[in-house]
Every structure is written in C-alpha cells, then in structure tokens.
Design a protein around this motif. Structure first.
Motif, short mmCIF file in Angstrom:
data_model
loop_
_atom_site.label_atom_id
_atom_site.label_comp_id
_atom_site.label_asym_id
_atom_site.label_seq_id
_atom_site.Cartn_x
_atom_site.Cartn_y
_atom_site.Cartn_z
N UNK A 499 -3.90 8.16 -42.00
CA UNK A 499 -4.24 7.71 -40.77
C UNK A 499 -4.16 8.72 -39.63
N UNK A 500 -3.46 10.04 -39.92
CA UNK A 500 -3.44 11.04 -39.05
C UNK A 500 -4.94 11.86 -38.98
N UNK A 501 -5.48 11.91 -40.28
CA UNK A 501 -6.81 12.63 -40.33
C UNK A 501 -7.82 11.60 -40.03
N UNK A 502 -7.99 10.30 -39.89
CA UNK A 502 -8.64 9.16 -39.47
C UNK A 502 -8.58 9.38 -38.08
N UNK A 503 -7.66 9.60 -37.05
CA UNK A 503 -7.12 9.74 -35.87
C UNK A 503 -7.93 10.93 -35.24
N UNK A 504 -7.59 12.23 -36.00
CA UNK A 504 -8.22 13.65 -35.47
C UNK A 504 -9.60 13.30 -35.74
N UNK A 505 -10.31 12.94 -36.68
CA UNK A 505 -11.78 12.68 -36.96
C UNK A 505 -12.24 11.77 -35.80
N UNK A 506 -11.55 11.04 -34.88
CA UNK A 506 -11.81 10.09 -33.90
C UNK A 506 -11.71 11.06 -32.46
N UNK A 507 -11.08 12.27 -32.49
CA UNK A 507 -10.87 12.99 -31.48
C UNK A 507 -9.50 12.88 -30.75
N UNK A 508 -8.62 12.23 -31.77
CA UNK A 508 -7.23 12.26 -30.87
C UNK A 508 -6.33 13.46 -31.00
N UNK A 509 -5.21 13.66 -30.57
CA UNK A 509 -4.45 14.97 -30.68
C UNK A 509 -3.54 14.72 -31.87
N UNK A 510 -3.29 16.13 -32.25
CA UNK A 510 -2.39 16.18 -33.40
C UNK A 510 -0.99 15.37 -33.34
N UNK A 511 -0.42 15.82 -32.26
CA UNK A 511 1.08 15.29 -32.22
C UNK A 511 1.00 13.71 -31.81
N UNK A 512 0.19 13.25 -31.11
CA UNK A 512 0.10 11.88 -30.75
C UNK A 512 -0.29 11.03 -32.20
N UNK A 513 -1.16 11.71 -33.06
CA UNK A 513 -1.65 10.81 -34.29
C UNK A 513 -0.38 10.96 -35.33
N UNK A 514 0.27 12.00 -35.16
CA UNK A 514 1.40 12.18 -36.18
C UNK A 514 2.48 10.98 -35.84
N UNK A 515 2.81 10.99 -34.37
CA UNK A 515 3.86 9.90 -33.79
C UNK A 515 3.45 8.55 -34.32
N UNK A 516 2.10 8.26 -33.94
CA UNK A 516 1.59 6.91 -34.18
C UNK A 516 1.78 6.31 -35.73
N UNK A 517 1.58 7.52 -36.49
CA UNK A 517 1.78 7.30 -38.08
C UNK A 517 3.25 7.42 -38.58
N UNK A 518 4.10 7.61 -37.72
CA UNK A 518 5.70 7.59 -37.99
C UNK A 518 5.82 8.83 -38.72
N UNK A 519 5.19 9.79 -38.55
CA UNK A 519 5.27 11.18 -39.41
C UNK A 519 5.74 12.35 -38.41
N UNK A 520 6.29 13.47 -38.97
CA UNK A 520 6.61 14.81 -38.11
C UNK A 520 6.33 15.93 -38.75
N UNK A 521 6.00 16.89 -38.07
CA UNK A 521 5.75 18.07 -38.49
C UNK A 521 6.87 18.94 -39.22
N UNK A 522 7.93 18.40 -38.67
CA UNK A 522 9.37 19.03 -39.39
C UNK A 522 9.43 18.61 -41.14
N UNK A 523 8.96 17.54 -41.18
CA UNK A 523 9.20 17.23 -42.65
C UNK A 523 8.17 18.12 -43.51
N UNK A 524 6.94 18.30 -43.09
CA UNK A 524 6.04 18.96 -43.66
C UNK A 524 6.09 20.39 -43.81
N UNK A 525 6.09 21.00 -42.49
CA UNK A 525 5.94 22.46 -42.31
C UNK A 525 7.32 23.30 -42.16
#
Length: 561
Positions: A499-525
């Motif tokens: 869902x994050x990649x789909x949101x980014x492909x539609x032009x939305x920002x990274x932070x907002x896309x992660x938040x909407x998907x219930x994900x965080x950069x902390x867990x990945x990076x």
C-alpha cells in the motif's frame, strides 16, 4: 496515439543506430520460436537512463532475435509525455509501434535501482494493467521482472509481479524462452514456478509477527528456497550498447561490460558478494564489439564493479586507444592503479577518473574490508596524475557501522591532501567529492546492521558539505539522507509495503503513506536485526552462505570495538 507522443517516439527512433557486427548474442534456443509471442520490455525510468543500461539493452536484443517473437521497448514517460497521457486518457505505448503495452503477451521489466520499484507500479497503472498481481485475469499480460534488485530482495515488489527471474539474465533467458512457449498465461506461470531460478510470489504465503518480523513462510507449488541462476563463467557474451543514441545520459558513448564481480568483497557492497566468482570477458570478444561500434562513435565506456581487475585490462585499454577510442572506466580500485593501466587510459583522451577512498581513516576502512591505507591512496593518486589524469572524483560514505565523529572529520584532510596533489601535478585539475549515506543491503555482512539515524546522518552530511565546500578547488556533492530513506526502505522491505508503494506511485509522500499503512521507518531502517531472525529475503540463495556473511560481520565488529 496522439501527435506529440508519436513525434517524440519517431524522433527517438530516428536518432538510434543498431550496431552491426559479430554474432555476440546469447545462444538462441533451438525450439521453433515462441509461437508468435509478443513481449514488451520495460525500463522503469526515463528513456535516457534506460538506454544507458547495458543489461536492459542485452535483454531487448535477446528477445528481438528470437524467431516468431516481437520485442518492443517502453519507458517511464517524461513530464511532457506524462501530461499528454493524462490529457488524452491514452494508455502507455511502446516505442517501436506505439502499441498499448497491455496488448502484449508478456511485460518484462529490468530493474537496477530500488526507487524504480515505484516507477514500475506507476507504469503498470498507466498501461491499464492491474497493479496487483492478484487482480489480473487470463486477459492480462504476464508481468515478469529481473535485474540486480530482484535477486537481492524481491519482496516489496512481490504483490505487483507475477514472476521474478532471479540471477543473471544470460543464464535465465534461454530457460524463460522455453517456458513462455506455453499457450496460456496460467500455463506459463505454472511453468515458471517449477523452473530453477524463478520466483512466483503467489506460491509463497508470508505471515508477520506483530512487531513486523517474518513469522512463517508457507510454500504452495513453488521452490521453498529460490536459488539464483548464474552464468558461472565468461562464456556468455558481454552486455553492451547494441542500440547507440545521442539521447542518453552518456550521449553516443558505447558501453560494454568487461567483467563481473569484485575480489575486494567490501562488507557493504552487494555486488561483490552476489556476483561470485569474479569473471573477465574475453578480450577478443570485447574488441570485436568495439570494432563494430567504432564507425559510429569514438567514445567507449568500460563497465564493471572492478574494471581494473580484468586479467587483461592493459592490452584491452591499449588496443582501444590505438583504435582511436576515448576510453572511460566506471571507477578504479586502488589495488589496480598502476602506470601501465593509467597511462593508455589518459593517452586515449580520458581526463577524469573515479576512485573510492570511502572513508577517512585506515581503521574504519579496514573494518569495511577496504584494504588500502591513506598513504597508499595518496601514492596511487600520484600515479594517476603522473600518467596524465587531470580530474579525480572521490566516492565517500558516512553512517557506516562503527563510524565515529573522528572518522568523519578525517575525510576533510584526506580530501585536502588529494586536492593538493591534483593542484601540484595538474594545473586546473578538479577534485570532486561525492558523499553518500550508507544503506544496509541484503546479501552483505552489514544486512543485519541498522541505517544511522537521520539526525546523525544530517549532522555529518552538513559538516562535510561545509568543510569540503570551504576547500578551494574541491567540489562537494552530498546526497540528502532524507531522500535516501526510500532506497533503504525498498532495499530492506517486505510485502507489507504494497500500500505504501501504491500511494507513492499516486504522488503521496513517504511519511504519510507509511502512517496510513500502519508502518514505520524505525522497524525497517533503524533497528538492529538479530542474527537468527528470518529476514524477508532469507529464502533467496545467491550462493553465499549465511555463515560466511556472519563471520565477516564479526570481523568488522572486532575491528571497530
């Protein structure tokens, strides 16, 4: 097709030259073609970048030469073209015939860089092909993908791709051709699921724990472990520029891959660990390709992770110089710098060479397995300048595991001493420092280590931008850590990013896309991965044992303790 899109395509085709010469293509399978198969080969970025990629060109050429097969190219539209597609409501078209991409039997992407995963989804949507593989029907093309990104970690793209080719194209393409001769989309997909070197995500079911770690992976009809299919020697032809055009990043430069792999095995570098054993393509094969290109251009670029490690690099560069080529190389390892290599390179007319000190201290350089000291770097720099090289581009990194503030500060005097050598030996010479944040990559010893926190990276990048910029005669180019987070996320991610990649492909920002998907950069990076946890890409087997990677990580830890 609209007038603007048609004229753009016609202009690009008119500026292209198909190079004629010896048959250096991958051996064509003996089967009777592929039953009138139509393949659209896509590069998920702009035309100028795609046509500068020798892997993409080699894949298109392979399919183009197959009997009873049509292969056409397509690319991410530029801004004007994208506006036209939106204005007209047209779906994405191919370059050769202007046919809708969705009308082809197979859509094959070649992916080199992680951010292009977003572009791939954007292109599927523009083509009118359901972005999610689960939404496709028998009427839709089979979407396959290959390239370096796909055999490091295909999981972020798994929900969007029907099948991945895992490994080197030269080894994968003949087998792929046989499978694609099946009549239906379903039969082709089933065939790929059972074929070595191919990964069909629909056959893998992944469950995640509440903290995001992989809980379990169930496999239904595919391979539990996907082993990369590699060409373990240099009998395959070297990828090269088969279609020459001025409309590329390197404008009419003929590019050819001279070797694959790297003997240094830097602990941060995925190419060294995933392209083993190191192979050098035969000089006569490389020279035959160069001779075919020479009537059309006098510029040639030698491409490799370690160009100078080619076993016959000196006679190769000398012969190309004698043919009247201006020879450039992607970069030179310090271990390979010697007068007999550097001199014919400079004599050919090449004035700028890229080298990679990476860091400012011998301590940290040893920890990343870069076996060269500051004194040796300065000595080798002198050799390049004495041979006739005028400008040096320096590749540097910040945020590496075990790095301290003192390591970062040491970069400045090292660059300053290199600048002094350039000024002393080459009046008017330039020193360009390129600084990049470290990104952990799958398939390397540092895959378990976190990316440095954003405030730390920002502070260190700002320091180097200021201090290097204050050195007269030095150009400092520093990448933004904030912008590099997307590359890191897609390198280390999993299927939950769909869902994050789909949101980014539609032009939305990274932070907002992660938040909407219930994900965080902390867990990945920004977390330390445990050595015994199942990694999202852990089912991929590129031939490098985990035990060796862990051993290399332990050695690095001891050196910076």
């Amino acid at each position: 097709m609209s007038r603007l899109l048609r004229e753009r395509a016609e202009r690009r085709r008119a500026r292209e030259t198909w190079l004629e010469g010896p048959d250096t293509g991958i051996p064509i399978p003996s089967a009777n073609g592929a039953g009138g198969l139509r393949i659209a080969v896509g590069y998920p970025n702009r035309y100028a970048l795609g046509m500068s990629n020798v892997g993409f060109q080699a894949v298109h050429r392979f399919f183009h030469l197959l009997p009873d097969t049509v292969s056409e190219r397509f690319f991410l539209p530029d801004r004007a073209e994208m506006d036209e597609y939106r204005r007209t409501g047209l779906s994405l078209r191919t370059l050769e015939s202007g046919s809708p991409v969705r009308s082809f039997d197979v859509v094959a992407f070649s992916i080199t860089f992680e951010p292009d995963l977003v572009h791939l989804v954007e292109m599927l949507q523009l083509a009118g092909i359901p972005a999610l593989a689960a939404d496709r029907t028998a009427r839709d093309p089979l979407v396959i993908a290959g390239g370096p990104v796909t055999f490091l970690n295909p999981e972020p793209l798994a929900p969007f791709v029907d099948a991945f080719g895992v490994g080197e194209a030269e080894a994968l393409l003949p087998a792929l051709t046989g499978v694609l001769q099946a009549e239906t989309r379903e039969q082709r997909l089933r065939g790929l699921a059972g074929e070595s070197g191919f990964y069909v995500p629909a056959t893998h079911e992944v469950e995640y724990a509440p903290d995001g770690q992989v809980l379990r992976r169930r496999v239904h009809g595919g391979h539990p472990v996907v082993r990369a299919r590699m060409g373990k020697d240099a009998r395959f032809p070297p990828p090269a520029t088969y279609i020459l055009t001025r409309d590329t990043e390197m404008s009419d430069k003929f590019l050819v891959e001279v070797s694959r792999g790297c003997p240094t095995l830097c602990r941060f570098c995925w190419a060294g660990y995933n392209y083993l054993p190191k192979r050098s393509f035969e000089v006569e094969r490389l020279l035959a390709l160069a001779r075919a290109a020479r009537p059309h251009t006098d510029r040639i670029g030698l491409v490799s992770t370690a160009v100078g490690a080619h076993r016959e690099i000196v006679p190769l560069v000398s012969d190309l110089r004698d043919q009247g080529f201006r020879v450039s190389v992607s970069s030179i390892r310090f271990e390979d710098v010697r007068d007999e290599f550097a001199r014919p390179l400079a004599e050919s007319g090449e004035r700028t060479v890229a080298i990679a000190p990476e860091v400012g201290t011998d301590r940290l350089r040893k920890a990343i397995h870069k076996r060269v000291t500051n004194d040796e770097i300065l000595d080798k720099t002198g050799t390049l300048l004495e041979a006739g090289v005028e400008n040096l581009k320096l590749y540097l990194m910040v945020g590496l595991p075990g790095e301290t503030g003192a390591d970062v500060e040491a970069i400045v005097p090292l660059v300053g001493r290199i600048r002094d050598l350039v000024r002393a030996k080459r009046r008017g010479g330039r020193t360009i420092a390129s600084v990049n944040p470290f990104i952990p990559k799958p398939g390397t010893p540092f895959q378990w280590r976190p990316m440095a926190p954003l405030p730390v990276l920002n502070s260190r990048i700002r320091y180097l931008q200021r201090e290097l910029g204050a050195l007269s005669g030095v150009e400092a180019h520093c990448k933004s850590p904030r912008m590099e987070r997307l590359q890191a996320l897609l390198a280390l991610g999993d299927r939950r990013l769909a869902p994050v990649i789909l949101a980014l492909a539609e032009g939305r920002g990274l932070n907002r896309s992660l938040k909407d998907a219930g994900l965080s950069l902390d867990a990945y990076l920004y977390r330390q991965r445990e050595l015994d946890e199942e990694l999202p890409w852990g089912f991929m087997d590129t031939g490098m044992k985990d035990s060796l990677l862990k051993d290399q990580l332990a050695k690095a830890d001891r050196l910076v303790a």
